[in-house]
Write a protein that holds these residues in place. Structure first.
Motif, PDB file in Angstrom:
ATOM      1  N   SER A  77      -3.263  25.331  62.719  1.00 43.18           N
ATOM      2  CA  SER A  77      -3.070  26.594  62.008  1.00 43.18           C
ATOM      3  C   SER A  77      -2.201  26.394  60.756  1.00 43.18           C
ATOM      4  CB  SER A  77      -2.415  27.608  62.939  1.00 43.18           C
ATOM      5  OG  SER A  77      -1.175  27.084  63.386  1.00 43.18           O
ATOM      6  N   GLY A  78      -1.354  25.373  60.786  1.00 41.25           N
ATOM      7  CA  GLY A  78      -0.487  25.118  59.628  1.00 41.25           C
ATOM      8  C   GLY A  78      -1.266  24.882  58.347  1.00 41.25           C
ATOM      9  N   LEU A  79      -2.511  24.409  58.499  1.00 44.89           N
ATOM     10  CA  LEU A  79      -3.320  24.133  57.312  1.00 44.89           C
ATOM     11  C   LEU A  79      -3.590  25.406  56.516  1.00 44.89           C
ATOM     12  CD1 LEU A  79      -5.853  21.573  58.787  1.00 44.89           C
ATOM     13  CD2 LEU A  79      -4.120  21.136  57.064  1.00 44.89           C
ATOM     14  N   ARG A  80      -3.482  26.543  57.184  1.00 44.46           N
ATOM     15  CA  ARG A  80      -3.731  27.796  56.471  1.00 44.46           C
ATOM     16  C   ARG A  80      -2.426  28.478  56.066  1.00 44.46           C
ATOM     17  NH1 ARG A  80      -8.702  28.352  55.830  1.00 44.46           N
ATOM     18  NH2 ARG A  80     -10.083  27.258  57.230  1.00 44.46           N
ATOM     19  N   SER A  81      -1.312  27.825  56.362  1.00 43.98           N
ATOM     20  CA  SER A  81      -0.031  28.479  56.082  1.00 43.98           C
ATOM     21  C   SER A  81       0.239  28.520  54.578  1.00 43.98           C
ATOM     22  CB  SER A  81       1.109  27.755  56.791  1.00 43.98           C
ATOM     23  OG  SER A  81       1.708  26.838  55.917  1.00 43.98           O
ATOM     24  N   ARG A  82       1.102  29.434  54.208  1.00 48.76           N
ATOM     25  CA  ARG A  82       1.420  29.606  52.798  1.00 48.76           C
ATOM     26  C   ARG A  82       2.165  28.393  52.243  1.00 48.76           C
ATOM     27  NH1 ARG A  82       4.926  34.277  51.183  1.00 48.76           N
ATOM     28  NH2 ARG A  82       5.445  34.293  53.385  1.00 48.76           N
ATOM     29  N   TRP A  83       2.924  27.748  53.130  1.00 49.94           N
ATOM     30  CA  TRP A  83       3.809  26.682  52.659  1.00 49.94           C
ATOM     31  C   TRP A  83       3.039  25.445  52.235  1.00 49.94           C
ATOM     32  CZ3 TRP A  83       8.294  28.434  51.486  1.00 49.94           C
ATOM     33  CH2 TRP A  83       8.762  29.581  52.146  1.00 49.94           C
ATOM     34  N   LEU A  84       1.902  25.223  52.886  1.00 52.19           N
ATOM     35  CA  LEU A  84       1.124  24.041  52.525  1.00 52.19           C
ATOM     36  C   LEU A  84       0.104  24.349  51.429  1.00 52.19           C
ATOM     37  CD1 LEU A  84       0.577  22.246  55.926  1.00 52.19           C
ATOM     38  CD2 LEU A  84       2.153  21.703  54.076  1.00 52.19           C
ATOM     39  N   ARG A  85       0.020  25.620  51.062  1.00 53.29           N
ATOM     40  CA  ARG A  85      -0.969  26.049  50.081  1.00 53.29           C
ATOM     41  C   ARG A  85      -0.878  25.242  48.764  1.00 53.29           C
ATOM     42  NH1 ARG A  85      -5.512  27.397  50.624  1.00 53.29           N
ATOM     43  NH2 ARG A  85      -6.425  28.539  48.892  1.00 53.29           N
ATOM     44  N   PRO A  86       0.326  25.069  48.200  1.00 54.46           N
ATOM     45  CA  PRO A  86       0.401  24.332  46.937  1.00 54.46           C
ATOM     46  C   PRO A  86      -0.161  22.916  47.041  1.00 54.46           C
ATOM     47  CG  PRO A  86       2.482  25.425  47.379  1.00 54.46           C
ATOM     48  CD  PRO A  86       1.642  25.597  48.601  1.00 54.46           C
ATOM     49  N   VAL A  87       0.167  22.188  48.110  1.00 52.82           N
ATOM     50  CA  VAL A  87      -0.347  20.814  48.251  1.00 52.82           C
ATOM     51  C   VAL A  87      -1.855  20.834  48.361  1.00 52.82           C
ATOM     52  CG1 VAL A  87       0.090  18.636  49.392  1.00 52.82           C
ATOM     53  CG2 VAL A  87       1.574  20.561  49.857  1.00 52.82           C
ATOM     54  N   ILE A  88      -2.366  21.742  49.186  1.00 52.91           N
ATOM     55  CA  ILE A  88      -3.805  21.773  49.415  1.00 52.91           C
ATOM     56  C   ILE A  88      -4.549  22.123  48.136  1.00 52.91           C
ATOM     57  CG2 ILE A  88      -5.609  23.040  50.654  1.00 52.91           C
ATOM     58  CD1 ILE A  88      -3.796  23.037  53.084  1.00 52.91           C
ATOM     59  N   LEU A  89      -4.011  23.076  47.392  1.00 54.56           N
ATOM     60  CA  LEU A  89      -4.641  23.434  46.110  1.00 54.56           C
ATOM     61  C   LEU A  89      -4.688  22.226  45.187  1.00 54.56           C
ATOM     62  CD1 LEU A  89      -3.317  26.999  45.236  1.00 54.56           C
ATOM     63  CD2 LEU A  89      -5.648  26.313  45.796  1.00 54.56           C
ATOM     64  N   CYS A  90      -3.600  21.461  45.136  1.00 53.99           N
ATOM     65  CA  CYS A  90      -3.576  20.265  44.287  1.00 53.99           C
ATOM     66  C   CYS A  90      -4.664  19.296  44.731  1.00 53.99           C
ATOM     67  CB  CYS A  90      -2.219  19.575  44.344  1.00 53.99           C
ATOM     68  SG  CYS A  90      -0.956  20.431  43.409  1.00 53.99           S
ATOM     69  N   GLY A  91      -4.813  19.139  46.035  1.00 59.32           N
ATOM     70  CA  GLY A  91      -5.828  18.229  46.548  1.00 59.32           C
ATOM     71  C   GLY A  91      -7.230  18.687  46.218  1.00 59.32           C
ATOM     72  N   GLN A  92      -7.406  19.990  46.032  1.00 58.99           N
ATOM     73  CA  GLN A  92      -8.744  20.512  45.755  1.00 58.99           C
ATOM     74  C   GLN A  92      -9.144  20.338  44.294  1.00 58.99           C
ATOM     75  OE1 GLN A  92      -8.408  24.462  47.331  1.00 58.99           O
ATOM     76  NE2 GLN A  92      -8.939  23.793  49.401  1.00 58.99           N
ATOM     77  N   HIS A  93      -8.190  20.022  43.455  1.00 60.25           N
ATOM     78  CA  HIS A  93      -8.514  19.807  42.028  1.00 60.25           C
ATOM     79  C   HIS A  93      -7.990  18.455  41.609  1.00 60.25           C
ATOM     80  CE1 HIS A  93      -9.766  23.979  41.524  1.00 60.25           C
ATOM     81  NE2 HIS A  93      -8.824  24.227  42.405  1.00 60.25           N
ATOM     82  N   SER A  94      -8.412  17.442  42.329  1.00 60.66           N
ATOM     83  CA  SER A  94      -7.671  16.188  42.225  1.00 60.66           C
ATOM     84  C   SER A  94      -7.739  15.535  40.852  1.00 60.66           C
ATOM     85  CB  SER A  94      -8.101  15.224  43.310  1.00 60.66           C
ATOM     86  OG  SER A  94      -9.437  14.892  43.150  1.00 60.66           O
TER      87      SER A  94
END
Lengths: 253, 412
Positions: free
Chosen positions: B323-340
């Protein structure tokens, strides 16, 4: 690690405040933590020469960073000579310098045999790596060249100290020193010879606030002071690695 | 602008719109819309770490994984790039055939190349400035690095040929070469996946045996040897195209877990001896002679194994649906990974800019920390902006003529 840092920080604060008090003193405070001047490898030939009261002939084989522009006698080989003469009044210490400007380690090794034969040094201090790093020479090729050079020096009957690159924060975006630093460490390990870690020492001074290496145009003074400090640290390192007791050397007289 | 090969819902659309029949013919279509957020998370993290590693050492550097083992963020980045590229273009190749997929891959290669040249221009600007303002007798030898400015005719051409690569600009050229050869790799991978992987391992072995390398200018070889690093890329592709599923049992076994943990611990201890000189005497001399140097250009086996161990442990303890993958705190890292690609380039640029700032304007540990933090915030904000833009244009694209979705820029 943390404790070590704390001690180093405390020491540096002490040194820093002393340095402020003696700001007029020409000699800068540039102490080096003991671990950077400790080595497992022994300079046996140097030790024997000192104990037998034979002259200690040191050859510095270096590149451009073993000198200072137009200021002879102030670069670290000469500061080393005078520091050793102070510390070893009973011995004759001679330092000679062979410069290989704009030469890679491989090119520096090319004419080495003849020089070693002519000078027959007790100790060779080989400062190298910078030019190779600026030319991004293949690190493996660099390692082979250093290896070959050290083998030749040892075969000629000399002790060897390797000296690595300067810490140069302003060129960090342009020069990548780490492969060359690593390979010099490896060669030193393989031959069981001491490595004078100029890079780590200068970085320590920078972090400690002894020197400001970021300054864009510090003039010649900074270079002179750094060389003075390198020369002194190097003298401590040579005596440490030769495993001689200064007190004993004096009383034997 | 398009982003690096990545499994997106949007990428499904042009094919689906143009040929609605395809959607019905391919049952797993809804499943692919479930984005593998773990990949984004770790790629984003790798991008942050690469940025921090490219700044001079500072407090945050102690957070980067290269201080705790043999491998570093580059391994993660290349592996995930291989994985996502195979995932996206593999599907394209199955659906639209080799030629179309190859054309799309080459278009991507072109984008990465342009990005690299753009970064090179920024680098030139910075170092030209330094060359005219830096006067320090202590560093006259190091200033020799600026000699190449004296012959721009040679240097710039060599840079365009990817032979002259300034410090920190080695990852994109590697990526360009790997992507360039992706079409044939993928072609084989879709038919005989294991053969493709075996060939990759063979090339890796040959690299070590015959010292294969690409020459660089003015001397030396590529810092990341593509002949060796392709192993990670192809392995990533293999995992994406079914390999990971087949390895489920190996990954779930306790033997793997114990071996990986033991190896990671051993590697951690070895790296510790680099930073705590007092520990150094504890290292057996023979082990040192066998192990050093750990060869980064040729992707040392020790590094590869370290990456595998890290990956095995990660996959085991971080479930896909955490569930942490959807948390707000990891959002910035995940967004960065999506536009690598964009964030990678931005990271390199910010590292240049940050170093420049620290050297020319203000230094010190605090400024250093601040520069690192600002960089990461900027990277995350940019990633957020790209996502927003992509969403908006995607919406616009559905309203307008949908067969031109590609021109609208909202799709892969």
């Amino acid at each position: 690690m943390k404790a070590g840092y704390a001690v180093a920080l405390g020491l540096s604060l002490l040194i820093g405040s002393n340095g402020l008090a003696a700001a007029d003193d020409i000699k800068p405070t540039c102490d080096v933590p003991a671990y950077l001047l400790a080595t497992d490898s022994v300079l046996t030939k140097v030790g024997e020469a000192l104990k037998a009261r034979q002259p200690l002939d040191i050859l510095v084989l270096g590149s451009r960073s073993s000198t200072i522009m137009a200021a002879d006698g102030t670069s670290y080989p000469w500061r080393l000579q005078s520091a050793l003469r102070d510390k070893l009044p009973a011995s004759t210490v001679n330092v000679a310098v062979e410069l290989r400007v704009k030469k890679t380690a491989k090119e520096a090794v090319a004419g080495l045999g003849k020089i070693l034969e002519e000078r027959k040094p007790t100790l060779v201090i080989w400062q190298t790596g910078t030019f190779d790093a600026t030319r991004s020479v293949d690190p493996d090729e660099f390692r082979d060249a250093v290896n070959e050079g050290v083998t030749m020096m040892q075969a000629a009957g000399a002790d060897v100290i390797l000296m690595n690159l300067q810490y140069s924060p302003r060129t960090e975006t342009m020069i990548s020193p780490s492969p060359y630093l690593d390979h010099m460490r490896v060669v030193a390990q393989q031959h069981d010879i001491p490595l004078f870690d100029r890079f780590a020492i200068m970085r320590h001074w920078n972090e400690n606030g002894d020197f400001d290496f970021f300054s864009p145009s510090p003039g010649i003074e900074l270079a002179k002071q750094v060389h003075e400090c390198i020369g002194r640290a190097l003298s401590v390192f040579v005596i440490e690695a030769a495993r001689v007791n200064l007190g004993e050397l004096r009383t034997q007289r | 602008m398009n982003s690096v090969a990545e499994p997106t819902v949007a990428s499904q659309r042009p094919a689906a719109v143009a040929q609605p029949a395809v959607v019905e013919a391919v049952p797993p279509a809804p499943k692919t819309s479930q984005r593998e957020l773990r990949l984004d998370l770790f790629r984003g993290m790798a991008l942050w770490l690469i940025f921090i590693d490219h700044l001079p050492a500072n407090l945050l550097t102690w957070l980067t994984i290269r201080n705790y083992g043999f491998s570093d963020a580059t391994e993660i980045f290349i592996f995930i790039s291989g994985y996502t590229a195979a995932f996206v273009y593999g599907r394209a190749m199955r659906e639209s055939g080799f030629v179309i997929a190859a054309a799309r891959i080459l278009k991507r290669v072109w984008q990465i190349y342009v990005a690299h040249v753009f970064l090179f221009v920024i680098f030139l600007a910075e170092i030209s400035y330094v060359a005219t303002s830096f006067e320090n007798p202590l560093y006259s030898e190091e200033m020799g690095i600026l000699d190449f400015l004296k012959q721009p005719d040679v240097t710039i051409i060599q840079a365009l040929l990817l032979r002259f690569k300034p410090v920190n600009m080695d990852v994109l050229p590697l990526y360009i070469v790997l992507m360039f050869f992706l079409p044939p790799i993928l072609w084989l991978m879709l038919r005989k996946a294991d053969l493709a992987l075996a060939l990759s391992v063979a090339l890796y072995a040959a690299t070590w045996h015959f010292d294969l390398a690409l020459s660089a200018y003015p001397s030396g070889v590529w810092v990341f040897n593509p002949f060796a690093w392709q192993l990670l890329f192809v392995f990533g592709a293999w995992c994406a195209l079914g390999g990971a599923k087949r390895m489920t049992r190996i990954l779930a076994s306790n033997v793997t877990l114990v071996l990986s943990a033991a190896y990671l611990l051993a590697a951690f201890f070895v790296t510790l001896t680099w930073y705590v000189p007092q520990l150094h005497p504890l290292m057996p001399k023979q082990l040192e002679q066998w192990m050093y140097p750990i060869n980064k250009p040729d992707l040392d086996v020790l590094r590869f194994a370290h990456f595998l161990a890290l990956a095995a442990i990660t996959v085991r303890f971080l479930p896909k649906d955490w569930s942490g993958l959807r948390s707000r705190w990891l959002r910035p890292v995940i967004l960065c990974g999506q536009h690598s690609l964009e964030i990678f380039c931005l990271g390199i640029f910010l590292a240049f800019a940050g170093q420049f700032f620290l050297a020319e304007i203000a230094g010190g540990a605090f400024m250093h920390f601040l520069v690192s933090l600002t960089g990461i915030i900027l990277m995350s904000s940019a990633a957020w902006l790209f996502s927003w833009y992509k969403r908006v244009t995607a919406k616009g694209a559905t309203r307008s003529a949908s067969n031109d979705a590609d021109l609208a820029g909202g799709t892969l």
